[in-house]
Motif scaffolding. Structure first.
Motif, PDB file in Angstrom:
ATOM      1  N   GLY A 138       0.825  -1.209   0.000  1.00 25.31           N
ATOM      2  CA  GLY A 138       0.000   0.000   0.000  1.00 25.31           C
ATOM      3  C   GLY A 138       0.857   1.256   0.000  1.00 25.31           C
ATOM      4  N   ASP A 139       0.243   2.377  -0.353  1.00 26.90           N
ATOM      5  CA  ASP A 139       0.941   3.655  -0.419  1.00 26.90           C
ATOM      6  C   ASP A 139       1.337   4.108   0.982  1.00 26.90           C
ATOM      7  OD1 ASP A 139       0.565   3.746  -3.179  1.00 26.90           O
ATOM      8  OD2 ASP A 139      -1.375   4.754  -2.986  1.00 26.90           O
ATOM      9  N   ASN A 140       2.649   4.288   1.189  1.00 25.10           N
ATOM     10  CA  ASN A 140       3.150   4.653   2.513  1.00 25.10           C
ATOM     11  C   ASN A 140       4.588   5.134   2.379  1.00 25.10           C
ATOM     12  OD1 ASN A 140       3.060   4.426   5.606  1.00 25.10           O
ATOM     13  ND2 ASN A 140       4.896   3.276   5.090  1.00 25.10           N
ATOM     14  N   ILE A 141       5.044   5.942   3.326  1.00 25.77           N
ATOM     15  CA  ILE A 141       6.458   6.313   3.370  1.00 25.77           C
ATOM     16  C   ILE A 141       6.968   6.370   4.798  1.00 25.77           C
ATOM     17  CG2 ILE A 141       6.242   8.839   3.442  1.00 25.77           C
ATOM     18  CD1 ILE A 141       8.726   6.717   1.335  1.00 25.77           C
ATOM     19  N   GLY A 142       6.111   6.549   5.793  1.00 29.70           N
ATOM     20  CA  GLY A 142       6.540   6.635   7.178  1.00 29.70           C
ATOM     21  C   GLY A 142       6.871   5.275   7.769  1.00 29.70           C
ATOM     22  N   VAL A 143       7.664   5.299   8.860  1.00 33.53           N
ATOM     23  CA  VAL A 143       8.006   4.062   9.557  1.00 33.53           C
ATOM     24  C   VAL A 143       6.826   3.684  10.454  1.00 33.53           C
ATOM     25  CG1 VAL A 143       9.650   2.896  11.065  1.00 33.53           C
ATOM     26  CG2 VAL A 143      10.440   4.693   9.529  1.00 33.53           C
ATOM     27  N   ARG A 144       5.926   2.914   9.894  1.00 34.56           N
ATOM     28  CA  ARG A 144       4.725   2.470  10.600  1.00 34.56           C
ATOM     29  C   ARG A 144       4.192   1.248   9.887  1.00 34.56           C
ATOM     30  NH1 ARG A 144       3.416   7.625   8.598  1.00 34.56           N
ATOM     31  NH2 ARG A 144       2.351   7.579   6.574  1.00 34.56           N
ATOM     32  N   SER A 145       3.220   0.582  10.496  1.00 35.03           N
ATOM     33  CA  SER A 145       2.634  -0.600   9.873  1.00 35.03           C
ATOM     34  C   SER A 145       1.884  -0.217   8.604  1.00 35.03           C
ATOM     35  CB  SER A 145       1.688  -1.291  10.859  1.00 35.03           C
ATOM     36  OG  SER A 145       1.246  -2.522  10.336  1.00 35.03           O
ATOM     37  N   ALA A 146       1.880  -1.144   7.662  1.00 36.75           N
ATOM     38  CA  ALA A 146       1.283  -0.891   6.352  1.00 36.75           C
ATOM     39  C   ALA A 146      -0.232  -0.709   6.436  1.00 36.75           C
ATOM     40  CB  ALA A 146       1.601  -2.046   5.411  1.00 36.75           C
ATOM     41  N   PRO A 147      -0.808  -0.013   5.473  1.00 37.83           N
ATOM     42  CA  PRO A 147      -2.266   0.110   5.418  1.00 37.83           C
ATOM     43  C   PRO A 147      -2.947  -1.122   4.835  1.00 37.83           C
ATOM     44  CG  PRO A 147      -1.278   1.339   3.615  1.00 37.83           C
ATOM     45  CD  PRO A 147      -0.144   0.826   4.455  1.00 37.83           C
ATOM     46  N   GLU A 148      -2.186  -1.943   4.110  1.00 37.39           N
ATOM     47  CA  GLU A 148      -2.741  -3.137   3.477  1.00 37.39           C
ATOM     48  C   GLU A 148      -1.702  -4.255   3.531  1.00 37.39           C
ATOM     49  OE1 GLU A 148      -4.253  -2.348  -0.481  1.00 37.39           O
ATOM     50  OE2 GLU A 148      -4.470  -0.214   0.009  1.00 37.39           O
ATOM     51  N   PHE A 149      -2.175  -5.483   3.332  1.00 37.60           N
ATOM     52  CA  PHE A 149      -1.273  -6.636   3.381  1.00 37.60           C
ATOM     53  C   PHE A 149      -1.689  -7.655   2.332  1.00 37.60           C
ATOM     54  CE2 PHE A 149      -1.300  -4.662   7.495  1.00 37.60           C
ATOM     55  CZ  PHE A 149       0.041  -4.631   7.844  1.00 37.60           C
ATOM     56  N   LEU A 150      -0.705  -8.433   1.887  1.00 37.51           N
ATOM     57  CA  LEU A 150      -0.960  -9.564   1.002  1.00 37.51           C
ATOM     58  C   LEU A 150      -0.522 -10.842   1.691  1.00 37.51           C
ATOM     59  CD1 LEU A 150       0.248  -8.380  -2.541  1.00 37.51           C
ATOM     60  CD2 LEU A 150      -2.113  -8.602  -1.733  1.00 37.51           C
ATOM     61  N   PHE A 151      -1.356 -11.865   1.578  1.00 38.97           N
ATOM     62  CA  PHE A 151      -1.003 -13.221   1.998  1.00 38.97           C
ATOM     63  C   PHE A 151      -0.965 -14.072   0.743  1.00 38.97           C
ATOM     64  CE2 PHE A 151      -3.056 -17.432   3.309  1.00 38.97           C
ATOM     65  CZ  PHE A 151      -1.838 -18.037   3.615  1.00 38.97           C
ATOM     66  N   GLY A 152       0.162 -14.695   0.492  1.00 30.48           N
ATOM     67  CA  GLY A 152       0.303 -15.503  -0.706  1.00 30.48           C
ATOM     68  C   GLY A 152       0.900 -16.867  -0.415  1.00 30.48           C
ATOM     69  N   VAL A 153       0.675 -17.802  -1.324  1.00 31.93           N
ATOM     70  CA  VAL A 153       1.292 -19.130  -1.262  1.00 31.93           C
ATOM     71  C   VAL A 153       1.643 -19.539  -2.686  1.00 31.93           C
ATOM     72  CG1 VAL A 153       1.089 -21.543  -0.563  1.00 31.93           C
ATOM     73  CG2 VAL A 153      -0.193 -19.785   0.697  1.00 31.93           C
ATOM     74  N   PHE A 154       2.923 -19.862  -2.920  1.00 29.86           N
ATOM     75  CA  PHE A 154       3.280 -20.467  -4.197  1.00 29.86           C
ATOM     76  C   PHE A 154       4.042 -21.755  -3.927  1.00 29.86           C
ATOM     77  CE2 PHE A 154       6.913 -17.660  -3.376  1.00 29.86           C
ATOM     78  CZ  PHE A 154       8.017 -18.409  -3.762  1.00 29.86           C
ATOM     79  N   CYS A 155       4.300 -22.521  -4.967  1.00 29.60           N
ATOM     80  CA  CYS A 155       4.935 -23.824  -4.771  1.00 29.60           C
ATOM     81  C   CYS A 155       5.924 -24.118  -5.885  1.00 29.60           C
ATOM     82  CB  CYS A 155       3.879 -24.933  -4.703  1.00 29.60           C
ATOM     83  SG  CYS A 155       2.996 -25.218  -6.255  1.00 29.60           S
ATOM     84  N   ILE A 156       6.902 -24.970  -5.561  1.00 32.94           N
ATOM     85  CA  ILE A 156       7.877 -25.440  -6.547  1.00 32.94           C
ATOM     86  C   ILE A 156       8.238 -26.883  -6.221  1.00 32.94           C
ATOM     87  CG2 ILE A 156       8.900 -23.194  -7.089  1.00 32.94           C
ATOM     88  CD1 ILE A 156      11.147 -23.844  -5.117  1.00 32.94           C
ATOM     89  N   PRO A 157       8.452 -27.715  -7.232  1.00 31.89           N
ATOM     90  CA  PRO A 157       8.966 -29.072  -6.963  1.00 31.89           C
ATOM     91  C   PRO A 157      10.440 -28.986  -6.603  1.00 31.89           C
ATOM     92  CG  PRO A 157       8.740 -28.721  -9.329  1.00 31.89           C
ATOM     93  CD  PRO A 157       8.195 -27.489  -8.665  1.00 31.89           C
ATOM     94  N   VAL A 158      10.846 -29.711  -5.568  1.00 34.27           N
ATOM     95  CA  VAL A 158      12.234 -29.620  -5.103  1.00 34.27           C
ATOM     96  C   VAL A 158      12.788 -31.004  -4.785  1.00 34.27           C
ATOM     97  CG1 VAL A 158      11.916 -27.319  -4.119  1.00 34.27           C
ATOM     98  CG2 VAL A 158      11.599 -29.335  -2.660  1.00 34.27           C
ATOM     99  N   GLY A 159      14.105 -31.056  -4.818  1.00 36.41           N
ATOM    100  CA  GLY A 159      14.845 -32.201  -4.314  1.00 36.41           C
ATOM    101  C   GLY A 159      15.548 -31.789  -3.037  1.00 36.41           C
ATOM    102  N   PRO A 160      16.646 -32.412  -2.681  1.00 37.25           N
ATOM    103  CA  PRO A 160      17.367 -32.065  -1.457  1.00 37.25           C
ATOM    104  C   PRO A 160      17.915 -30.639  -1.515  1.00 37.25           C
ATOM    105  CG  PRO A 160      18.081 -34.198  -2.295  1.00 37.25           C
ATOM    106  CD  PRO A 160      17.256 -33.560  -3.366  1.00 37.25           C
ATOM    107  N   TYR A 161      17.863 -29.924  -0.365  1.00 36.66           N
ATOM    108  CA  TYR A 161      18.395 -28.574  -0.258  1.00 36.66           C
ATOM    109  C   TYR A 161      19.911 -28.595  -0.421  1.00 36.66           C
ATOM    110  CZ  TYR A 161      19.098 -23.863   1.639  1.00 36.66           C
ATOM    111  OH  TYR A 161      19.446 -22.543   1.816  1.00 36.66           O
TER     112      TYR A 161
END
Length: 354
Positions: free
Chosen positions: A148-171
């Motif tokens: 969200g539109d912001n410039i001051g050091v404070r909590s955001a006016p909006e938030f996103l929660f997301g989930v994505f995925c990838i196939p993986v093998g060993p780290y």
């Protein structure tokens, strides 16, 4: 932005899967077909949706970009022998995300919403789950960011929660093969800071020491406690554990600046209830490594990586072996992975079927 809601994944078209060498997957980004997004505004999360768009469109003033107001999680989905799919302890990831959000002043998705989002993403990307027997899994990356539109050091006016995925093998390449690590003079996190929260700043702080360790031909850096630099805390981005000589006790560090690993707490339970070991969370002094016959790094990405040796100053300490995993470490690995892939009985509540 292309947005397509498919609550159970059944309506999603199944494009051909890229030519993936399932047996030799690494741990790198592979674009999959669907991911989940929910938007928090005016005090509430919206219903969320699945989308094909893998690019986030956010304000240039977003607090996630300027002040690090963000957190993330990591968990996996596993293809079982019968074709079903397991999520491993997603309730614990939801709880840890809630704690991380609280620490950096963000609203967290409910446990039910978190698990539902993960299940939607797994169902919609079912064709990207590595086949049973390859050792691969589908890694999920949930995150919450301040936008969200912001410039001051404070909590955001909006938030996103997301989930994505990838196939993986060993780290770490080599699977259950020991790797060597070196202690770092840098601190991963500050006393009473954000070390116990899964926030990006902790990982940014680890990039330089990790690079320096690898330049010296070690797998990664080991971080000591930030107050005295005398006790082991974390191994790169994973938790540390050790087995006392004689194989009687599973030991892991305890500190308010350590990220509470879901894998570590699962191993603590398995060590006590399946292997019959004593377990202890407490100090692991770097100058008392001789007390241990085995050691390892553990986490969702790494699962278990045996530690062959640790370089601390001029001294290089070898545990069981630099070439093979110790017997207790191997038993713990087989028990944990067996549960995740549905080959061994899981403790109540550990597995959520997708």
């Amino acid at each position: 932005m292309t947005q397509t809601t498919i609550p159970d994944g059944s309506a999603a078209p199944r494009p051909s899967v890229p030519d993936i060498d399932w047996a030799n997957l690494g741990f790198s980004y592979i674009r999959t077909d669907w991911r989940y997004l929910a938007h928090w505004q005016d005090g509430a999360w919206d219903a969320g949706h699945l989308t094909e768009d893998n690019v986030l469109h956010i304000s240039e003033g977003s607090t996630a970009l300027h002040y690090g107001q963000q957190c993330f999680e990591g968990l996996k989905a596993y293809r079982c022998a019968d074709g079903s799919v397991n999520l491993f302890r997603p309730d614990q990831n939801a709880a840890r995300m809630a704690r991380s959000c609280e620490r950096v002043l963000m609203p967290a998705p409910s446990q039910a919403a978190f698990i539902d989002a993960c299940r939607q993403v797994v169902r919609a990307n079912d064709h990207f789950i590595p086949p049973y027997g390859t050792g691969g899994s589908l890694y999920l990356r949930p995150f919450v960011i301040g936008v969200g539109d912001n410039i001051g050091v404070r909590s955001a006016p909006e938030f996103l929660f997301g989930v994505f995925c990838i196939p993986v093998g060993p780290y770490f390449k080599g699977g259950l093969s020991p790797m060597n690590f070196v202690t770092s003079g840098y601190d991963r996190a500050a006393p009473h800071g954000t070390g116990a929260a899964k926030v990006g700043g902790n990982y940014a702080a680890s990039l330089l020491p990790g690079q320096e360790a690898k330049a010296r031909h070690f797998a990664d850096a080991i971080y000591l406690d930030p107050e005295t630099h005398t006790k082991i805390e974390e191994v790169g981005s994973a938790n540390f554990f050790a087995i006392t000589k004689g194989g009687s006790t599973f030991v892991t560090p305890s500190s308010p600046s350590i990220l509470p690993s879901i894998t570590k707490y699962s191993l603590l339970w398995l060590a006590e209830h399946r292997l019959g070991l004593k377990v202890r969370e407490g100090d692991v002094p770097i100058d008392r490594l001789d007390e241990f016959s085995e050691a390892g790094a553990c986490g969702t990405a790494a699962v278990i990586t045996p530690i062959g040796g640790i370089q601390h100053g001029e001294r290089f300490h070898v545990f069981h072996s630099e070439t093979e995993a110790g017997p207790v470490t191997r038993r713990l690995y087989e028990e944990l992975v067996g549960i995740q892939f549905g080959d061994r009985e899981a403790p109540e509540g550990w597995i959520v079927k997708v």
